[in-house]
Design a protein around this motif. Structure first.
Motif, mmCIF file in Angstrom:
data_model
loop_
_atom_site.group_PDB
_atom_site.id
_atom_site.type_symbol
_atom_site.label_atom_id
_atom_site.label_comp_id
_atom_site.label_asym_id
_atom_site.label_seq_id
_atom_site.Cartn_x
_atom_site.Cartn_y
_atom_site.Cartn_z
ATOM 1 N N UNK A 67 105.097 6.506 -6.166
ATOM 2 C CA UNK A 67 106.409 6.718 -6.613
ATOM 3 C C UNK A 67 107.375 5.765 -5.839
ATOM 4 N N UNK A 68 107.116 5.475 -4.426
ATOM 5 C CA UNK A 68 107.780 4.433 -3.697
ATOM 6 C C UNK A 68 107.678 3.064 -4.572
ATOM 7 N N UNK A 69 106.206 2.642 -4.620
ATOM 8 C CA UNK A 69 106.078 1.342 -4.974
ATOM 9 C C UNK A 69 106.705 1.374 -6.492
ATOM 10 N N UNK A 70 106.910 2.551 -7.422
ATOM 11 C CA UNK A 70 107.804 2.359 -8.453
ATOM 12 C C UNK A 70 109.001 1.841 -8.285
ATOM 13 N N UNK A 71 109.556 2.435 -7.176
ATOM 14 C CA UNK A 71 111.174 2.458 -7.079
ATOM 15 C C UNK A 71 111.338 0.994 -6.689
ATOM 16 N N UNK A 72 110.306 0.441 -5.570
ATOM 17 C CA UNK A 72 110.745 -0.883 -5.112
ATOM 18 C C UNK A 72 110.312 -1.984 -6.160
ATOM 19 N N UNK A 73 109.364 -1.604 -7.229
ATOM 20 C CA UNK A 73 108.921 -2.763 -8.350
ATOM 21 C C UNK A 73 110.128 -2.464 -9.528
ATOM 22 N N UNK A 74 110.888 -1.529 -9.564
ATOM 23 C CA UNK A 74 111.763 -1.856 -10.674
ATOM 24 C C UNK A 74 113.215 -2.675 -10.093
ATOM 25 N N UNK A 75 113.501 -3.529 -10.878
ATOM 26 C CA UNK A 75 114.414 -4.511 -10.848
ATOM 27 C C UNK A 75 116.021 -3.802 -10.420
ATOM 28 N N UNK A 76 116.343 -2.818 -11.119
ATOM 29 C CA UNK A 76 117.545 -2.220 -11.076
ATOM 30 C C UNK A 76 117.504 -1.570 -9.612
ATOM 31 N N UNK A 77 116.400 -0.831 -9.275
ATOM 32 C CA UNK A 77 116.468 -0.017 -7.899
ATOM 33 C C UNK A 77 116.262 -0.994 -6.934
ATOM 34 N N UNK A 78 116.079 -2.336 -7.081
ATOM 35 C CA UNK A 78 116.006 -3.189 -6.084
ATOM 36 C C UNK A 78 117.232 -3.657 -5.771
ATOM 37 N N UNK A 79 117.706 -3.928 -6.862
ATOM 38 C CA UNK A 79 119.256 -4.337 -6.779
ATOM 39 C C UNK A 79 120.144 -3.238 -6.251
ATOM 40 N N UNK A 80 119.804 -2.281 -6.465
ATOM 41 C CA UNK A 80 120.526 -0.978 -5.962
ATOM 42 C C UNK A 80 120.151 -0.840 -4.398
ATOM 43 N N UNK A 81 119.024 -1.395 -3.911
ATOM 44 C CA UNK A 81 118.764 -1.256 -2.483
ATOM 45 C C UNK A 81 119.533 -2.098 -1.565
ATOM 46 N N UNK A 82 119.407 -3.327 -2.126
ATOM 47 C CA UNK A 82 120.357 -4.606 -1.482
ATOM 48 C C UNK A 82 121.673 -4.325 -1.500
ATOM 49 N N UNK A 83 122.155 -3.948 -2.694
ATOM 50 C CA UNK A 83 123.545 -3.723 -3.092
ATOM 51 C C UNK A 83 123.944 -2.440 -1.692
ATOM 52 N N UNK A 84 123.332 -1.377 -1.647
ATOM 53 C CA UNK A 84 123.669 -0.472 -0.799
ATOM 54 C C UNK A 84 123.623 -1.055 0.645
ATOM 55 N N UNK A 85 122.544 -1.858 0.943
ATOM 56 C CA UNK A 85 122.555 -2.526 2.608
ATOM 57 C C UNK A 85 123.954 -3.345 2.443
ATOM 58 N N UNK A 86 124.249 -4.233 1.527
ATOM 59 C CA UNK A 86 125.260 -5.188 1.977
ATOM 60 C C UNK A 86 126.569 -4.422 1.947
ATOM 61 N N UNK A 87 126.713 -3.393 1.058
ATOM 62 C CA UNK A 87 128.064 -2.678 1.013
ATOM 63 C C UNK A 87 128.227 -2.004 2.549
ATOM 64 N N UNK A 88 127.103 -1.316 2.968
ATOM 65 C CA UNK A 88 126.951 -0.409 4.103
ATOM 66 C C UNK A 88 127.260 -1.349 5.390
ATOM 67 N N UNK A 89 126.533 -2.569 5.188
ATOM 68 C CA UNK A 89 127.112 -3.343 6.686
ATOM 69 C C UNK A 89 128.392 -4.081 6.647
ATOM 70 N N UNK A 90 128.870 -4.266 5.054
ATOM 71 C CA UNK A 90 130.200 -4.922 5.100
ATOM 72 C C UNK A 90 131.337 -3.675 5.681
ATOM 73 N N UNK A 91 131.146 -2.421 5.317
ATOM 74 C CA UNK A 91 132.064 -1.250 5.640
ATOM 75 C C UNK A 91 131.761 -1.034 7.269
ATOM 76 N N UNK A 92 130.428 -1.160 7.794
ATOM 77 C CA UNK A 92 130.033 -1.078 9.034
ATOM 78 C C UNK A 92 130.950 -2.165 10.149
ATOM 79 N N UNK A 93 130.767 -3.442 9.546
ATOM 80 C CA UNK A 93 131.470 -4.361 10.273
ATOM 81 C C UNK A 93 133.237 -4.403 10.148
ATOM 82 N N UNK A 94 133.592 -4.133 9.078
ATOM 83 C CA UNK A 94 134.984 -4.042 8.649
ATOM 84 C C UNK A 94 135.491 -2.825 9.380
ATOM 85 N N UNK A 95 134.872 -1.796 9.288
ATOM 86 C CA UNK A 95 135.348 -0.341 9.912
ATOM 87 C C UNK A 95 135.423 -0.173 11.235
#
Length: 578
Positions: A67-95
């Motif tokens: 199941x985890x491999x399926x999540x990571x192999x899905x292009x949309x889920x990978x994009x969501x993962x990196x979007x989450x990291x980028x958004x969280x890091x931005x909010x962490x730094x700015x906040x």
């Protein structure tokens, strides 16, 4: 053989091992309390997490990473993962930067009491409102018929959706956490250290850069961690503002379960959230643990009254805080205005129809939310002080393990907690989803740890001899706790009440998975109104929540003030900081 021989060593070791058991076996009240608490923790903390992990990693009785491999192999889920990291890091730094600016201005800016009160009020306002309230105001400001984009600037076809609006909304929502974290740390830095640096010829800027900033590193690390985790777990704001252009993992996990009914995929997606959160936590521990930041040594001396900030810098920081405070006040004033007009941007004539809607069609949500909050408040407060008392004052087997388990739900992202509860309590014999009990339990075991930590901190300031005197006069542990200890830790009890009530009125990330036709919440109705573009009722609901929270917090603060205990002020502040 003498006492110092092997037999004596074995006996000494055995006595140390048996000491906690003797204490709990000889005290029936303690035994019952520990047994009941462990049963509740096992049911509402350990069991849901274990079921979530089992659903994600076990398939037909075999451990698998598919199941985890399926999540990571899905292009949309990978994009969501990196979007989450980028958004969280931005909010962490700015906040964190914004929170530091507010904290530095409050501690070193030389503001008067009136201006400091205004600064606190503006900074803490987002904490007593639903987490996506700012999102509504951003749409009212920068949407196609927005007050700023359309009315002031005359722009057409403007979209308020995407990365920047989502990052702005989350930053303004969560930066008060950084402010509350950094302010006491800056206040605890001895000004004498900065005065000594200045007396050795250091400039104000160099003193600030080489003394003040390094000593505030633990605060920076903790603030960034808290904001990173909050953004990582937030699905409501991205669901409203991010749109299809910025998919993130929490929204994907929510849609995976509610839209596709894929519990295994939703469990795997939610557990992927733990990887960056744990990585940031370990990095923060490593970074902070490399150096010593002690400034409070216990040595008595006259504290310097000199200020590190130059007057022009203090004025510049104050102006910046004033502008951000004005932005926050503007957003909430716009929210109030939108709740009082027929159709914001199209028909601005005065009306109370949106309030009639929420008190007629929305009355079940208001009633359910208030009932849940009213039941959860005393239970959460009592649970917090009881666990905190046992951790801080009594000895029993598994004491540290209880402390760790009690904090798990507080540390986990709300999406993980909600999905874990949904999976664990969706099927017989524990089919509790859709009922009121599971929502109340979720609030208690997720937000009561604030009361636990407040109780532990309070008990560390209370001499044990007070309770020992009660025991020496023949009172049992239960009577001593009820008549001696509980009145002394009343501020922690009320802090637990306040936090559970505030979160019962404003939280959504965990309980969105647990509502039903029978029991729903105001925050869920606000989200539904937002997705249906019923912005007027959404604004009216938000105003009602803010007013209700302020009224209850004011009542609890008044009760605390009458207690006249040294810790009452700190407990009142923890209403908002929890």
């Amino acid at each position: 053989m003498g006492e110092g021989g092997p037999a004596g060593a074995i006996g000494l070791t055995g006595s140390r091992f048996l000491a906690p058991w003797r204490g709990i076996i000889g005290d029936p009240a303690l035994l019952v309390a520990v047994a009941v608490l462990w049963a509740l923790l096992a049911l509402f903390v350990v069991f849901p997490l274990a079921e979530l992990i089992q659903r994600a990693f076990v398939d037909q009785g075999h451990v698998t990473l598919a199941p985890v491999a399926a999540v990571l192999s899905d292009e949309n889920h990978r994009a969501s993962f990196f979007n989450s990291l980028f958004l969280a890091a931005s909010v962490g730094v700015l906040g964190t930067a914004l929170g530091f600016q507010f904290a530095l201005t409050a501690v070193r800016g030389g503001l008067g009491r009136y201006w400091l009160t205004c600064l606190d009020a503006a900074a803490l306002l987002p904490l007593v409102s639903p987490p996506f309230t700012t999102s509504i105001s951003i749409i009212f400001s920068f949407g196609p018929r927005g007050f700023i984009s359309h009315d002031l600037l005359g722009l057409a076809n403007v979209s308020p959706y995407g990365y920047w609006s989502t990052a702005l909304a989350e930053t303004l929502t969560y930066f008060p956490i950084a402010y509350l974290t950094l302010r006491p740390i800056l206040a605890a830095i001895d000004p004498n250290l900065e005065e000594m640096a200045s007396s050795l010829g250091s400039s104000r800027w160099r003193t600030f850069r080489t003394v003040t900033l390094p000593l505030a590193v633990p605060g920076f690390a903790n603030a960034f961690l808290l904001l990173f985790a909050a953004s990582l777990a937030d699905f409501a704001t991205p669901l409203i503002l991010a749109g299809n252009s910025l998919p993130v993992l929490p929204t994907q996990a929510y849609l995976q379960i509610t839209g596709m009914f894929d519990f295994k995929g939703g469990a795997a997606l939610s557990l992927v959230l733990l990887v960056p959160a744990a990585a940031v936590f370990l990095l923060q521990r490593y970074w902070v643990g490399r150096r010593v930041y002690v400034t409070v040594t216990g040595k008595v001396g006259q504290r310097s009254r000199s200020r590190t900030l130059a007057p022009w810098a203090a004025h510049l920081l104050a102006i910046g805080c004033l502008l951000f405070s004005a932005l926050i006040v503007y957003f909430y004033a716009l929210l109030l205005w939108a709740s009082l007009v027929k159709a914001f941007g199209a028909n601005n004539s005065f009306t109370l129809s949106h309030y009639r809607v929420i008190f007629t069609e929305g009355l079940p949500a208001i009633r359910d939310t208030l009932i849940i909050a009213a039941i959860g408040m005393p239970l959460g407060g009592l649970y917090g002080v009881l666990v905190g008392y046992l951790i801080a004052r009594r000895r029993f087997p598994g004491q540290r393990a209880m402390e760790l388990v009690a904090m798990i739900n507080y540390a986990l992202p709300g999406t993980i907690v909600g999905i874990g509860y949904l999976i664990a309590f969706n099927d017989p014999p524990l089919a509790l989803t859709g009922g009121v009990l599971i929502i109340i339990a979720c609030y208690i075991f997720r937000y009561s740890p604030t009361g636990i930590r407040a109780t532990v901190a309070l008990l560390q300031q209370i001499d044990r001899s007070i309770e020992e005197a009660s025991s020496s006069l023949g009172a049992g542990s239960g009577e001593t706790f009820r008549r001696v200890t509980l009145p002394l830790i009343a501020p922690a009890f009320f802090a637990g009440l306040g936090v559970v009530f505030i979160r019962s009125m404003t939280a959504i990330s965990a309980t969105i998975f647990l509502v039903s036709i029978s029991w729903t919440l105001i925050t869920v109705r606000i989200l539904e109104n937002m997705t249906e573009l019923s912005l007027g009722p959404a604004a009216a609901f938000s105003v009602f929540v803010i007013v209700a929270v302020f009224v209850v917090v004011a009542v609890l603060s008044a009760v605390l003030a009458r207690l006249r205990t040294p810790a009452a002020g700190a407990a009142a502040r923890s209403f908002l900081g929890g």
